[in-house]
Design a protein around this motif. Structure first.
Motif, PDB file in Angstrom:
ATOM      1  N   TYR A 134     -13.897 -27.001  14.016  1.00 41.26           N
ATOM      2  CA  TYR A 134     -12.760 -26.798  13.120  1.00 41.26           C
ATOM      3  C   TYR A 134     -13.044 -25.662  12.134  1.00 41.26           C
ATOM      4  O   TYR A 134     -12.140 -24.881  11.798  1.00 41.26           O
ATOM      5  N   VAL A 135     -14.296 -25.544  11.675  1.00 39.97           N
ATOM      6  CA  VAL A 135     -14.618 -24.538  10.661  1.00 39.97           C
ATOM      7  C   VAL A 135     -15.175 -23.235  11.245  1.00 39.97           C
ATOM      8  O   VAL A 135     -15.218 -22.215  10.559  1.00 39.97           O
ATOM      9  N   LEU A 136     -15.593 -23.260  12.508  1.00 38.31           N
ATOM     10  CA  LEU A 136     -16.220 -22.085  13.125  1.00 38.31           C
ATOM     11  C   LEU A 136     -15.387 -20.802  13.088  1.00 38.31           C
ATOM     12  O   LEU A 136     -15.911 -19.732  12.755  1.00 38.31           O
ATOM     13  N   PRO A 137     -14.095 -20.845  13.445  1.00 44.51           N
ATOM     14  CA  PRO A 137     -13.338 -19.600  13.580  1.00 44.51           C
ATOM     15  C   PRO A 137     -13.303 -18.734  12.335  1.00 44.51           C
ATOM     16  O   PRO A 137     -13.237 -17.508  12.432  1.00 44.51           O
ATOM     17  N   ASN A 138     -13.347 -19.338  11.148  1.00 44.21           N
ATOM     18  CA  ASN A 138     -13.243 -18.554   9.916  1.00 44.21           C
ATOM     19  C   ASN A 138     -14.515 -17.797   9.569  1.00 44.21           C
ATOM     20  O   ASN A 138     -14.523 -17.008   8.609  1.00 44.21           O
ATOM     21  N   TYR A 139     -15.591 -18.046  10.321  1.00 44.85           N
ATOM     22  CA  TYR A 139     -16.870 -17.415   9.996  1.00 44.85           C
ATOM     23  C   TYR A 139     -17.425 -16.600  11.161  1.00 44.85           C
ATOM     24  O   TYR A 139     -18.609 -16.309  11.212  1.00 44.85           O
ATOM     25  N   ASN A 140     -16.536 -16.230  12.086  1.00 46.24           N
ATOM     26  CA  ASN A 140     -16.889 -15.360  13.224  1.00 46.24           C
ATOM     27  C   ASN A 140     -18.085 -15.885  14.009  1.00 46.24           C
ATOM     28  O   ASN A 140     -18.885 -15.122  14.549  1.00 46.24           O
ATOM     29  N   ALA A 141     -18.228 -17.193  14.054  1.00 44.63           N
ATOM     30  CA  ALA A 141     -19.372 -17.809  14.725  1.00 44.63           C
ATOM     31  C   ALA A 141     -19.046 -18.147  16.171  1.00 44.63           C
ATOM     32  O   ALA A 141     -17.889 -18.382  16.528  1.00 44.63           O
ATOM     33  N   GLU A 142     -20.081 -18.160  17.005  1.00 41.82           N
ATOM     34  CA  GLU A 142     -19.947 -18.515  18.412  1.00 41.82           C
ATOM     35  C   GLU A 142     -20.909 -19.653  18.734  1.00 41.82           C
ATOM     36  O   GLU A 142     -22.042 -19.662  18.248  1.00 41.82           O
ATOM     37  N   ILE A 143     -20.442 -20.601  19.531  1.00 40.65           N
ATOM     38  CA  ILE A 143     -21.329 -21.658  19.998  1.00 40.65           C
ATOM     39  C   ILE A 143     -22.086 -21.147  21.215  1.00 40.65           C
ATOM     40  O   ILE A 143     -21.480 -20.764  22.210  1.00 40.65           O
TER      41      ILE A 143
END
Length: 366
Positions: A220-229
């Motif tokens: 839920y919070v990943l997209p706002n921080y340009n992070a990739e799993i």
């Protein structure tokens, strides 16, 4: 609310671009088809943009295609977003795809009736005016078939992105990592604290539900921080950033504390369902490493190098020093963490490394 808005806007832009292209391709095909049927010969470069069919320039119809793409793209974005937020966690991927396909089919039949009428009335003046003409019109059903195929392509691309991760599927399509490449990246190893004890308390089924819910909240919070799993390994998530994106706005650190805030916000829900509030620990490190595509039966983008191993070892030191977030000094030097409390742990001999690594703990100011 801000997270939801950002995610919706990203989805909205993607759907509008996709459907604008789809509509423009269809209009171009139909435009040239009618022109050829009317005995006009087209020479690319000579007749465009001055090409005119029955008084209507092609630029006008491309504008109409973009407008149609915006309208249909907005509808698709709303449907996709609602399914993703309200139903995706509860239904199988196949069932979700079937439900969305039915919705899209109905929507396409209704919208195509309107669109094909506008196009044919303007370009082909010989259309009958009686109501319901489209039921027997072959062009109408060809258009419906065209957009059903486009809908399936759109759904496939969306599912591929969700399963492979943002950017991974596209990179595999173009073969970006067929040969090993050197990149600078940041890695975070995020692990559930006291996982063995929690698993014993909850039992394997309930424990699995807990991990599943935690990772839903992480995503839920990943997209706002340009992070990739990069990977999920049991109760551990491996998160990655291109170096510059991880450094920008302290994304690699902000993500961790935003995830903590998300868990705290849902504390009552977790305690009611599982009897505990999960807490996570993490290790951060960044630098150069090798990226390549591995496997044939199951392909995967793999990272090789000291950076990823060091990040894992740093996370392993959290318990020893009773800290939730540890970072290497070399990565910390690239960040500007004015609002956090930083405390040096010292030069630590990490398992498997010959030289010591200077570690620093990061905590919120009281």
């Amino acid at each position: 609310m801000k997270n939801l808005l950002v995610q919706f806007l990203r989805l909205l832009v993607a759907t509008i671009i996709f459907w604008s292209i789809a509509f423009c391709v269809f209009i171009m095909i139909r435009y040239f088809q009618i022109g050829v049927e009317g005995g006009k010969a087209f020479e690319v470069g000579k007749d465009i943009p001055g090409l005119d069919t029955d008084g209507v320039p092609i630029t006008q119809w491309l504008e109409f295609g973009v407008f149609s793409g915006i309208v249909v793209g907005c509808i698709y974005a709303i449907v996709e977003f609602l399914f993703e937020k309200l139903r995706l966690n509860k239904l199988s991927t196949g069932l979700v795809l079937v439900e969305k396909s039915l919705i899209y089919l109905i929507m396409l039949i209704l919208s195509t009736n309107f669109i094909i009428t506008l196009i044919e009335e303007q370009i082909d003046r010989n259309l009958p005016n009686e109501q319901g003409w489209w039921i027997q019109n072959k062009v109408f059903w060809l258009v419906v078939g065209y957009f059903v195929i486009c809908s399936l392509i759109f759904s496939f691309l969306k599912i591929a992105k969700d399963n492979f991760g943002r950017g991974v599927f596209f990179n595999q399509l173009i073969g970006k990592y067929k040969k090993p490449r050197e990149e600078r990246r940041i890695f975070m190893f995020l692990d559930l604290q006291a996982s063995t004890t929690i698993a014993e308390q909850l039992g394997h089924f309930k424990y699995s539900e807990l991990i599943q819910q935690c990772f839903y909240d992480l995503n839920y919070v990943l997209p706002n921080y340009n992070a990739e799993i990069y990977q999920y390994v049991g109760d551990e998530a491996v998160i990655s950033w291109p170096f510059d994106k991880g450094i920008k706005d302290n994304n690699c650190v902000e993500l961790f504390f935003k995830f903590q805030d998300r868990l705290l916000k849902k504390e009552k829900t977790y305690i009611k369902k599982f009897g505990i509030l999960p807490k996570f620990k993490a290790g951060l490190h960044g630098g150069k490493l090798i990226v390549t595509e591995v496997g044939t039966i199951k392909k995967e983008i793999a990272y090789h190098g000291d950076v990823i191993n060091t990040a894992a070892r740093i996370q392993g030191e959290c318990n020893a020093y009773n800290e939730t977030l540890l970072i290497s000094q070399t990565l910390l030097d690239k960040l500007k963490l004015h609002k956090y409390k930083l405390e040096s742990i010292g030069d630590i001999a990490l398992k498997g490394k010959e030289s010591e690594v200077k570690l620093v703990s990061i905590n919120k100011n009281s």
